[in-house]
Design a protein around this motif. Structure first.
Motif, PDB file in Angstrom:
ATOM      1  N   ALA A  38     -27.853  46.565  58.453  1.00 24.46           N
ATOM      2  CA  ALA A  38     -27.056  47.098  57.352  1.00 24.46           C
ATOM      3  C   ALA A  38     -27.528  46.526  56.015  1.00 24.46           C
ATOM      4  O   ALA A  38     -27.555  47.237  55.005  1.00 24.46           O
ATOM      5  N   LEU A  39     -27.911  45.252  56.002  1.00 24.29           N
ATOM      6  CA  LEU A  39     -28.432  44.673  54.763  1.00 24.29           C
ATOM      7  C   LEU A  39     -29.749  45.317  54.351  1.00 24.29           C
ATOM      8  O   LEU A  39     -29.989  45.557  53.163  1.00 24.29           O
ATOM      9  N   LEU A  40     -30.599  45.608  55.333  1.00 21.73           N
ATOM     10  CA  LEU A  40     -31.876  46.247  55.014  1.00 21.73           C
ATOM     11  C   LEU A  40     -31.692  47.669  54.514  1.00 21.73           C
ATOM     12  O   LEU A  40     -32.342  48.101  53.566  1.00 21.73           O
ATOM     13  N   VAL A  41     -30.814  48.411  55.157  1.00 19.20           N
ATOM     14  CA  VAL A  41     -30.596  49.805  54.775  1.00 19.20           C
ATOM     15  C   VAL A  41     -29.900  49.879  53.423  1.00 19.20           C
ATOM     16  O   VAL A  41     -30.247  50.704  52.583  1.00 19.20           O
ATOM     17  N   GLY A  42     -28.942  49.010  53.172  1.00 18.92           N
ATOM     18  CA  GLY A  42     -28.185  49.035  51.923  1.00 18.92           C
ATOM     19  C   GLY A  42     -28.936  48.457  50.746  1.00 18.92           C
ATOM     20  O   GLY A  42     -28.527  48.622  49.602  1.00 18.92           O
ATOM     21  N   SER A  43     -30.053  47.768  50.981  1.00 12.34           N
ATOM     22  CA  SER A  43     -30.762  47.122  49.878  1.00 12.34           C
ATOM     23  C   SER A  43     -31.598  48.107  49.061  1.00 12.34           C
ATOM     24  O   SER A  43     -32.127  47.733  48.026  1.00 12.34           O
ATOM     25  N   GLY A  44     -31.708  49.331  49.484  1.00  8.42           N
ATOM     26  CA  GLY A  44     -32.497  50.307  48.740  1.00  8.42           C
ATOM     27  C   GLY A  44     -31.868  50.712  47.428  1.00  8.42           C
ATOM     28  O   GLY A  44     -32.560  51.138  46.505  1.00  8.42           O
ATOM     29  N   ASP A  45     -30.560  50.552  47.272  1.00 13.36           N
ATOM     30  CA  ASP A  45     -29.869  50.953  46.058  1.00 13.36           C
ATOM     31  C   ASP A  45     -29.706  49.818  45.061  1.00 13.36           C
ATOM     32  O   ASP A  45     -29.182  50.019  43.973  1.00 13.36           O
ATOM     33  N   THR A  46     -30.117  48.629  45.388  1.00  9.77           N
ATOM     34  CA  THR A  46     -29.912  47.493  44.497  1.00  9.77           C
ATOM     35  C   THR A  46     -31.042  47.394  43.482  1.00  9.77           C
ATOM     36  O   THR A  46     -32.162  47.827  43.706  1.00  9.77           O
ATOM     37  N   HIS A  47     -30.727  46.807  42.361  1.00  9.20           N
ATOM     38  CA  HIS A  47     -31.705  46.614  41.285  1.00  9.20           C
ATOM     39  C   HIS A  47     -31.634  45.165  40.836  1.00  9.20           C
ATOM     40  O   HIS A  47     -30.567  44.564  40.793  1.00  9.20           O
ATOM     41  N   ALA A  48     -32.751  44.616  40.461  1.00  7.02           N
ATOM     42  CA  ALA A  48     -32.791  43.239  39.987  1.00  7.02           C
ATOM     43  C   ALA A  48     -32.146  43.154  38.613  1.00  7.02           C
ATOM     44  O   ALA A  48     -32.362  44.004  37.754  1.00  7.02           O
ATOM     45  N   VAL A  49     -31.371  42.124  38.395  1.00  2.00           N
ATOM     46  CA  VAL A  49     -30.690  41.949  37.118  1.00  2.00           C
ATOM     47  C   VAL A  49     -31.678  41.484  36.064  1.00  2.00           C
ATOM     48  O   VAL A  49     -31.767  42.042  34.984  1.00  2.00           O
ATOM     49  N   SER A  50     -32.415  40.451  36.366  1.00  2.00           N
ATOM     50  CA  SER A  50     -33.418  39.960  35.427  1.00  2.00           C
ATOM     51  C   SER A  50     -34.471  39.194  36.212  1.00  2.00           C
ATOM     52  O   SER A  50     -34.322  38.938  37.393  1.00  2.00           O
ATOM     53  N   GLY A  51     -35.526  38.821  35.542  1.00  2.00           N
ATOM     54  CA  GLY A  51     -36.578  38.060  36.203  1.00  2.00           C
ATOM     55  C   GLY A  51     -37.910  38.754  36.061  1.00  2.00           C
ATOM     56  O   GLY A  51     -38.015  39.889  35.583  1.00  2.00           O
ATOM     57  N   ASP A  52     -38.946  38.043  36.492  1.00  2.00           N
ATOM     58  CA  ASP A  52     -40.280  38.601  36.338  1.00  2.00           C
ATOM     59  C   ASP A  52     -40.710  39.434  37.535  1.00  2.00           C
ATOM     60  O   ASP A  52     -41.816  39.953  37.540  1.00  2.00           O
ATOM     61  N   GLY A  53     -39.890  39.535  38.554  1.00  2.16           N
ATOM     62  CA  GLY A  53     -40.220  40.371  39.692  1.00  2.16           C
ATOM     63  C   GLY A  53     -41.093  39.692  40.723  1.00  2.16           C
ATOM     64  O   GLY A  53     -41.722  40.362  41.530  1.00  2.16           O
TER      65      GLY A  53
END
Length: 68
Positions: A38-53
């Motif tokens: 569920a964590l893997l499937v649901g992680s597709g909609d998340t976006h990083a808040v800040s950082g260099d990636g």
């Protein structure tokens, strides 16, 4: 003083394997598997808040190397 030994359990039927697995021995690994899925499937909609990636770049490289 000698230690007491426990008698052996009865032998399994010829050609069979006899062992008992508690209910949580199956339920907990299955629950952990589905939670991680569920964590893997649901992680597709998340976006990083800040950082260099850097972390995103590392995860992309791991996914690319595993897909070969």
């Amino acid at each position: 003083m000698s230690a007491h030994t426990h008698p052996r359990s009865p032998q399994p039927a010829a050609g069979g394997v006899d062992f008992k697995l508690p209910w949580w021995g199956v339920a907990l690994p299955a629950l952990a598997f589905f939670a991680l899925l569920a964590l893997l499937v649901g992680s597709g909609d998340t976006h990083a808040v800040s950082g260099d990636g850097t972390l995103t770049h590392l995860v992309d490289r791991i996914q690319h190397s595993l897909s070969r």
